[in-house]
Design a protein around this motif. Structure first.
Motif, mmCIF file in Angstrom:
data_model
loop_
_atom_site.group_PDB
_atom_site.id
_atom_site.type_symbol
_atom_site.label_atom_id
_atom_site.label_comp_id
_atom_site.label_asym_id
_atom_site.label_seq_id
_atom_site.Cartn_x
_atom_site.Cartn_y
_atom_site.Cartn_z
ATOM 1 N N PRO A 150 6.376 1.707 1.265
ATOM 2 C CA PRO A 150 6.909 1.739 2.236
ATOM 3 C C PRO A 150 8.788 1.794 2.078
ATOM 4 O O PRO A 150 9.811 1.957 3.242
ATOM 5 N N GLN A 151 9.008 0.679 1.828
ATOM 6 C CA GLN A 151 10.159 0.240 1.349
ATOM 7 C C GLN A 151 11.054 1.310 0.887
ATOM 8 O O GLN A 151 11.862 1.034 0.137
ATOM 9 N N GLN A 152 10.300 2.413 0.054
ATOM 10 C CA GLN A 152 10.960 3.471 -0.769
ATOM 11 C C GLN A 152 11.468 4.291 0.530
ATOM 12 O O GLN A 152 11.968 5.377 -0.317
ATOM 13 N N LEU A 153 11.210 4.055 1.551
ATOM 14 C CA LEU A 153 11.364 5.413 2.719
ATOM 15 C C LEU A 153 12.843 4.473 3.768
ATOM 16 O O LEU A 153 13.017 3.181 3.609
ATOM 17 N N ALA B 287 4.956 15.124 1.538
ATOM 18 C CA ALA B 287 5.506 15.026 -0.226
ATOM 19 C C ALA B 287 6.000 13.094 -1.273
ATOM 20 O O ALA B 287 6.154 13.364 -1.776
ATOM 21 N N TYR B 288 5.518 12.417 0.292
ATOM 22 C CA TYR B 288 6.007 10.789 -0.456
ATOM 23 C C TYR B 288 4.597 10.202 -0.024
ATOM 24 O O TYR B 288 5.559 8.885 0.082
ATOM 25 N N GLN C 99 9.873 5.798 7.798
ATOM 26 C CA GLN C 99 8.761 5.047 8.239
ATOM 27 C C GLN C 99 8.231 5.037 9.811
ATOM 28 O O GLN C 99 7.079 5.363 9.091
ATOM 29 N N GLN C 100 9.212 5.444 10.392
ATOM 30 C CA GLN C 100 8.634 5.345 11.867
ATOM 31 C C GLN C 100 7.836 6.685 11.620
ATOM 32 O O GLN C 100 6.562 6.834 12.459
ATOM 33 N N ARG C 101 8.026 7.851 10.760
ATOM 34 C CA ARG C 101 7.141 9.560 10.948
ATOM 35 C C ARG C 101 5.836 8.594 10.587
ATOM 36 O O ARG C 101 4.630 8.414 10.470
ATOM 37 N N LEU D 276 0.702 -1.076 0.183
ATOM 38 C CA LEU D 276 0.275 -0.003 -0.395
ATOM 39 C C LEU D 276 1.501 1.434 -0.252
ATOM 40 O O LEU D 276 1.881 1.894 0.850
ATOM 41 N N ASP D 277 0.170 2.348 -0.613
ATOM 42 C CA ASP D 277 0.967 4.126 -0.229
ATOM 43 C C ASP D 277 1.034 4.093 0.531
ATOM 44 O O ASP D 277 0.664 3.850 1.571
#
Length: 362
Positions: free
Chosen positions: A134-137, A128-129, A142-144, A93-94
């Motif tokens: 998640p894997q792009q972070l 902005a993301y 990811q924590q945010r 999921l985004d």
């Protein structure tokens, strides 16, 4: 429920088979406070957090949030929200759908839940993301997202299980500041499990030090630092040495005791009977390398280790029944009169820099 609901833990125990993980603890956490449950692995802090969340059943006792008893309620009905150590984000999921997931489970319309999720991502400076997975972070990003997902339901209390443990040291310090700022701006209680003394001191309004399923002390960081309640707290927090012995007199508000090697020390306080065991704490940064003079106490020992720390030097000394009596000196004081491993040294401290330590009933 108000956004600053008190959490009241009343004689709560957790028993797994023959093992008691949490022993009838009682604790009041004022609404709108930052509370850190602190202790070594296996002390019962995570079990306590999971019982507040409803992810772990309570063997006996009750938990209240505001005026409601939440002991037997499912997690979604408690008014709490939990952020897990692993972040547990959905890889397919985004970010918007990740954050909106709990609202989807509650049947909130797609447009409304995605708008709310975007608002939460804005709060976390992650809008902005929004279209990313998640894997792009990075770990901090990811924590945010995990925080945004936990907060979207508008909980009265946010529960955090070692939230900073996966981050690198510099990011940990940055995220500490952001967590504190977020808690103050939201005005809700944060209950944060950690094994890091530094983290708890930096974040908490209340530190709850746990050991072996019991609460050793629940107090402000300053109180825990300056007046540890027990020998365990003094040792675990690392800012007090512990000396032990047998009471030889107890009068006029002063306890006098003899250590195992025969040295006699005194401390302000009353309570222990003559002949009983007693522990005192001595501030590591208040010890001096000099013979005791008026209104001070001390002993002779041997330096067993030295650590240069830049602005300070840490000495470890053997003596008075302690293998690791710690002295923290400023770099200026140390280099003015340097000592080496193996040197015999005289140590002293002012009487007022020692504290009488209590014991937790088992």
């Amino acid at each position: 429920m108000s956004k600053a609901s008190e959490i009241d833990i009343v004689s709560v125990s957790k028993i797994y088979g023959n093992t008691t993980a949490v022993h009838a603890i009682s604790l009041k956490i004022p609404g709108g406070s930052y509370c850190c449950l602190l202790g070594p692995s296996g002390c019962g802090k995570s079990s306590t957090l999971r019982m507040i969340a409803g992810h772990e059943s309570i063997s006996s006792g009750d938990i209240r949030l505001g005026n409601a008893v939440i002991t037997d309620l499912p997690p979604a009905k408690r008014g709490t929200s939990m952020m897990f150590q692993s972040y547990a984000l959905f890889p397919h999921l985004d970010l918007v759908d990740n954050v909106a997931f709990s609202l989807k489970m509650k049947g909130v319309e797609k447009e409304e839940r995605r708008a709310k999720a975007l608002d939460m991502l804005k709060l976390m400076q992650m809008e902005a993301y929004a279209a990313r997975r998640p894997q792009q972070l990075s770990g901090g990003q990811q924590q945010r997202v995990a925080l945004a997902r936990a907060l979207i339901t508008g909980p009265d209390a946010l529960l955090l299980d070692e939230p900073l443990s996966a981050l690198d040291p510099f990011l940990k310090i940055r995220m500490r500041a952001e967590l504190k700022k977020l808690q103050k701006s939201l005005g809700i209680s944060f209950i944060h499990v950690t094994h890091s003394q530094e983290e708890a001191m930096a974040l908490a309004d209340i530190i709850v030090v746990m050991n072996d399923g019991r609460i050793e002390q629940a107090a402000s960081p300053r109180e825990v630092f300056e007046r540890p309640a027990t020998a365990f707290v003094a040792r675990f927090m690392g800012d007090h040495n512990v000396l032990s012995g047998r009471v030889v007199s107890n009068e006029g508000g002063r306890v006098v005791f003899e250590a195992v090697e025969g040295q006699v020390f005194s401390v302000a306080g009353k309570g222990p009977e003559i002949g009983s065991s007693v522990d005192i704490g001595v501030r590591t940064d208040k010890v001096r390398i000099e013979e005791p003079v008026e209104r001070s106490l001390g002993f002779n020992g041997v330096v067993s280790n030295l650590e240069y720390r830049g602005s300070s030097v840490k000495l470890t000394v053997m003596g008075a029944g302690s293998d690791d009596f710690t002295v923290i000196l400023s770099d200026a004081d140390y280099f003015d009169k340097p000592v080496a491993v193996g040197d015999a040294v005289a140590l002293s401290w002012a009487i007022e820099d020692a504290v009488l330590l209590g014991r937790v009933a088992s």
